[in-house]
Design an enzyme around this catalytic site. Structure first.
Site, PDB file in Angstrom:
ATOM      1  NE  ARG A  56      -2.485   1.084   3.666  1.00 33.28           N
ATOM      2  CZ  ARG A  56      -3.534   1.309   4.504  1.00 33.28           C
ATOM      3  NH1 ARG A  56      -4.815   1.542   4.384  1.00 33.28           N
ATOM      4  NH2 ARG A  56      -3.286   1.132   5.787  1.00 33.28           N
ATOM      5  CG  ASP A  80      -4.283   2.406  11.324  1.00 30.97           C
ATOM      6  OD1 ASP A  80      -5.371   3.097  11.701  1.00 30.97           O
ATOM      7  OD2 ASP A  80      -4.402   1.842  10.686  1.00 30.97           O
TER       8      ASP A  80
END
EC number: 2.3.3.9
Length: 558
Positions: free
Chosen positions: A175, A461
């Site tokens: 990603r 996160d």
């Protein structure tokens, strides 16, 4: 290397890569030229699309625009003939995917885990220091070539990839950072390069042919898109990149993280734009909740309660899942589930059992909803997810399941996607305090270069921190009242709680902590004085270590 400048940090002796030689095999002349070509071709379009985001958001904030299906793309939605790409080698079975940053230990543990794929993340779980980004690329370079083993200098423990004689190798997916981010250490023609193109370009240039030789391919997760035009931009990048390296078109595969509310109204169009490279959509649940708050923040009829009350079963989240599964399966691509953020609680058996029961219930919901796979943040959760998906999905995927064909199926309407009413949801002072605590702890760690942080046995996160600070902003500007203490949520209240949490955290933190720095950035957000589009762009300059003069490109290896 005309027009390319590198402002990478160098030490007092002007050693080019002071930490070691690994980035030298990543930041090469030819790799940077490849990235620069992508930037020169697509940089202008990227900036135009980011401005289009801002214009639309400003109109929504003012109440002069609303969200809905696009009339201009009705022909795409109404054409039943087109499909996404066929399943690529190594991506047929994605029932359990593990995610985490491209750190060497993480990579080894992920590739040894009982999972189908590993999504190595340069975005929400990585603080993009120059060291983290370049070493992340170097670690993946080594992993793809079977050279990832290492000995931990602190513990002496040896880490190596284990043999998997009875299972297929774990498939690697990367990603890159989203379109909104820049890599300020590298300038192309005087402007910072797109972080998306930098991360994608380096990885693709160095590894695409080796990945194909390994029997898989260059596979990606593309994040935070808000429109099908942003997906078209990614597709154009893929086409050019494959042409430049003489790789057949359609070799790249990309799964789009459907993690924005505007993007939810263009799910079908996003798959269409990526179709020759599409591997489906993923329910990026925490970013999606954040985007919902962010997009509708000025509308008092869309105030969400405490984060713990915003579950996957509430109306707008349930509609999002239902629509994503139906659209993906009708178009022949994967509908991936979301993250189990829990991590094992080693010192409390009862608490651990309760946490794992929540994971099990969440994975059961996903497989019954029609998802083809799910995410975990810790290898210990893989067995739980595998057991559930193996039981209810014994075949590699359930793309053939199309809920649209079921009797009495009611597809979600556009209004369902914005139905944020939550029965029993409450805004509490405890919720305010927890949001401030999570945001402070995450931001402090990010400023120290750590993008994936265990907090209260959850792997937090950037997305989860975004939810926390966005809720605080929304509650303050709409003058909400706590339902446990009956206090108005004012800038004074959130400021005082922030000060209390800061003082408490600093008591036990090391002298090198960055809590005060984090609090300075957080204060305007939680007091309702400003709302930045992303925490990561708000904090990025603080971890950018630019050299006063550019590194001479002539020193780079070929």
């Amino acid at each position: 290397m005309n027009g390319i400048e590198i402002f990478a940090p160098i030490d007092s002796s002007h050693q080019l890569w002071p930490e070691a030689t690994a980035p030298a095999k990543i930041i090469t002349k030819s790799a940077l030229e490849f990235v620069a070509t992508l930037q020169r071709t697509h940089g202008k379009t990227r900036k135009e699309l980011l401005e289009a985001r801002n214009v639309r958001q400003q109109a929504i904030d003012k109440g002069t625009a609303s969200l809905g299906l696009l009339d201009s793309t009705a022909h795409i939605r109404n054409d039943a003939s087109w499909k996404g790409a066929s399943l690529a080698p190594g991506l047929e079975d994605r029932r359990v995917e593990i995610t985490g940053p491209p750190e060497r230990k993480m990579i080894v543990n992920a590739l040894n885990a009982d999972v189908s794929t590993y999504m190595s993340d340069f975005e929400d779980s990585l603080a993009p220091t120059w060291s983290n980004v370049t070493w992340g690329q170097a670690h993946l370079y080594d992993a793809i070539r079977g050279q990832i083993g290492f000995s931990d200098a602190k513990t002496g423990k040896q880490y190596d990839i284990l043999s998997r004689p009875h299972r297929k190798p774990v498939t690697l997916i990367v990603r890159p950072r989203g379109w909104h981010m820049e890599e300020k250490h590298v300038l192309v023609d005087g402007e910072p390069v797109s972080a998306s193109l930098f991360d994608f370009g380096l990885y693709f240039y160095h590894n695409a042919k080796q990945l194909i030789s390994n029997g898989a391919g260059p596979y990606f997760y593309v994040p935070k898109m808000e429109s099908h035009l942003e997906a078209r931009l990614w597709n154009n990048v893929f086409v050019q990149a494959q042409d430049l390296l003489h790789i057949p078109q359609g070799t790249i595969r990309a799964t789009a993280l459907l993690e924005t509310l505007p993007g939810a109204f263009e799910m079908e169009e996003i798959i269409y734009e990526l179709r020759d490279h599409s591997s489906g959509l993923n329910c990026g649940r925490w970013d999606y909740i954040f985007s919902t708050i962010k997009t509708l923040k000025n509308d008092s009829s869309h105030i969400l309660p405490d984060r713990a009350d915003v579950t996957m079963s509430v109306p707008f989240m349930s509609a999002y899942v239902k629509k994503l599964v139906e659209v993906c399966h009708r178009r022949g691509v994967h509908a991936m589930g979301g993250m189990a953020a829990q991590i094992p609680i080693k010192n409390d058996i009862q608490a651990n059992e309760a946490a794992m029961a929540r994971v099990k219930a969440d994975k059961l919901r996903e497989v019954k909803a029609g998802h083809d796979g799910t995410w975990v943040a810790h290898p210990a959760l893989a067995s739980i997810a595998n057991d559930i998906f193996n039981q209810y999905m014994p075949q590699p995927n359930q793309i053939s399941f199309n809920p649209f064909t079921l009797d009495n199926y009611q597809p979600p309407t556009p209004s369902d996607l914005t139905n944020t009413h939550i029965d029993g949801g409450r805004i509490t002072e405890a919720g305010i305090r927890k949001n401030i605590y999570i945001a402070l702890c995450y931001m402090e760690a990010w400023l120290r270069g750590q993008g994936c942080v265990p907090i209260d046995y959850l792997m937090e996160d950037a997305a989860t921190a975004e939810v926390s600070r966005a809720q605080l902003y929304q509650w303050v500007i709409h003058k909400c009242t706590t339902q446990d203490t009956n206090k108005p949520i004012t800038p004074e209240l959130t400021t005082s709680i922030l000060a209390e949490e800061l003082a408490s955290l600093e008591k036990t933190a090391s002298q090198q902590n960055k809590f005060a720095q984090a609090a300075r950035h957080l204060l305007p957000e939680v007091s309702g004085h400003q709302f930045n589009n992303f925490l990561t762009t708000l904090l990025y300059d603080d971890i950018t270590t630019l050299s006063p003069v550019p590194v001479d490109p002539a020193q780079l290896e070929e």
